[in-house]
Scaffold this motif. Structure first.
Motif, short mmCIF file in Angstrom:
data_model
loop_
_atom_site.label_atom_id
_atom_site.label_comp_id
_atom_site.label_asym_id
_atom_site.label_seq_id
_atom_site.Cartn_x
_atom_site.Cartn_y
_atom_site.Cartn_z
N UNK A 53 0.85 -1.19 0.00
CA UNK A 53 0.00 0.00 0.00
C UNK A 53 0.88 1.23 0.00
N UNK A 54 0.52 2.21 -0.82
CA UNK A 54 1.10 3.55 -0.73
C UNK A 54 0.17 4.33 0.18
N UNK A 55 0.70 4.86 1.24
CA UNK A 55 -0.12 5.50 2.26
C UNK A 55 -0.29 6.98 1.95
N UNK A 65 -4.74 -5.09 11.84
CA UNK A 65 -5.82 -5.70 11.06
C UNK A 65 -7.04 -5.95 11.91
N UNK A 66 -8.20 -5.79 11.31
CA UNK A 66 -9.45 -6.24 11.92
C UNK A 66 -9.49 -7.77 11.87
N UNK A 67 -10.28 -8.41 12.72
CA UNK A 67 -10.35 -9.87 12.69
C UNK A 67 -10.77 -10.45 11.33
N UNK A 68 -11.50 -9.67 10.52
CA UNK A 68 -11.90 -10.16 9.20
C UNK A 68 -10.81 -10.02 8.15
N UNK A 69 -9.62 -9.52 8.56
CA UNK A 69 -8.48 -9.42 7.65
C UNK A 69 -8.28 -8.08 6.98
N UNK A 70 -9.19 -7.14 7.18
CA UNK A 70 -9.00 -5.82 6.55
C UNK A 70 -7.93 -5.03 7.30
N UNK A 71 -7.04 -4.42 6.53
CA UNK A 71 -5.94 -3.63 7.06
C UNK A 71 -6.45 -2.29 7.57
N UNK A 84 -8.63 -0.51 4.70
CA UNK A 84 -8.50 -0.91 3.29
C UNK A 84 -9.57 -1.95 2.99
N UNK A 85 -10.37 -1.64 1.99
CA UNK A 85 -11.45 -2.54 1.57
C UNK A 85 -10.89 -3.62 0.65
N UNK A 87 -11.41 -4.20 -2.37
CA UNK A 87 -11.03 -3.71 -3.70
C UNK A 87 -9.79 -2.82 -3.67
N UNK A 88 -9.18 -2.63 -2.48
CA UNK A 88 -7.96 -1.84 -2.36
C UNK A 88 -8.18 -0.39 -2.00
N UNK A 89 -9.42 0.08 -2.04
CA UNK A 89 -9.68 1.48 -1.69
C UNK A 89 -9.59 1.67 -0.18
N UNK A 90 -9.32 2.90 0.22
CA UNK A 90 -9.27 3.24 1.64
C UNK A 90 -10.53 3.99 2.03
N UNK A 91 -11.12 3.59 3.14
CA UNK A 91 -12.31 4.24 3.68
C UNK A 91 -12.00 4.71 5.09
N UNK A 92 -12.68 5.74 5.54
CA UNK A 92 -12.51 6.18 6.92
C UNK A 92 -13.24 5.22 7.84
N UNK A 93 -12.51 4.62 8.74
CA UNK A 93 -13.09 3.71 9.74
C UNK A 93 -13.53 4.50 10.97
N UNK A 94 -12.73 5.49 11.36
CA UNK A 94 -13.07 6.35 12.50
C UNK A 94 -12.40 7.70 12.32
#
Length: 146
Positions: A53-55, A65-71, A84-85, A87-94
């Protein structure tokens, strides 16, 4: 002091990092943040590295990581916890911006998916101690608990 016959030799598995930070073991590889290049890198036991990932964050940033494997990526100066979803996109988690004026940094996720992120106090003047820091608890769904 252990004798030289019982001492183990350290092995270098990667070199040339600009500023390696936040090492984590995940999916049989060592993952780390290379702060100098703005990348999250995974390195296997043979030393083969891959940019994962380029941050889009300014220092500091850290990962887990979340328990479901998402970074998850702490975007420290922006005050955001990104996810990170598939599909590779980044979403705001909090969104942590209203909780501290100081950058956020380290992260750890427990076995239930609760997320803990710390933020440092203000940088001290020479000879002074750091100001009080903050640790925030975020539920797996992104709700910030106060």
């Amino acid at each position: 002091m252990p004798s030289s016959s019982s001492a183990r030799k350290a092995n270098i598995i990667t070199e040339g990092l600009a500023f390696g930070e936040s090492p984590r073991w995940h999916d049989s590889r060592l993952w780390l943040c290379n702060w100098g290049t703005g990348e999250v890198v995974a390195v296997d036991e043979g030393g083969t590295s891959e940019v994962m990932l380029k941050v889009p964050a300014v220092l500091p940033y850290s990962i887990d990581w979340l328990p479901d494997g998402r970074l998850l990526v702490v975007s420290g100066r922006q005050g955001l916890l990104l996810r990170r979803e598939a599909d590779g996109t980044l979403a705001t988690h909090a969104d942590l911006r209203g909780l501290s004026k100081n950058p956020w940094n380290e992260i750890v996720v427990d076995g239930r998916g609760n997320i803990y992120v710390n933020g440092g106090g203000p940088a001290p003047a020479p000879g002074e101690h750091f100001g009080p820091g903050t640790i925030v608890l975020i539920s797996p769904n992104g709700a910030v608990r106060q």
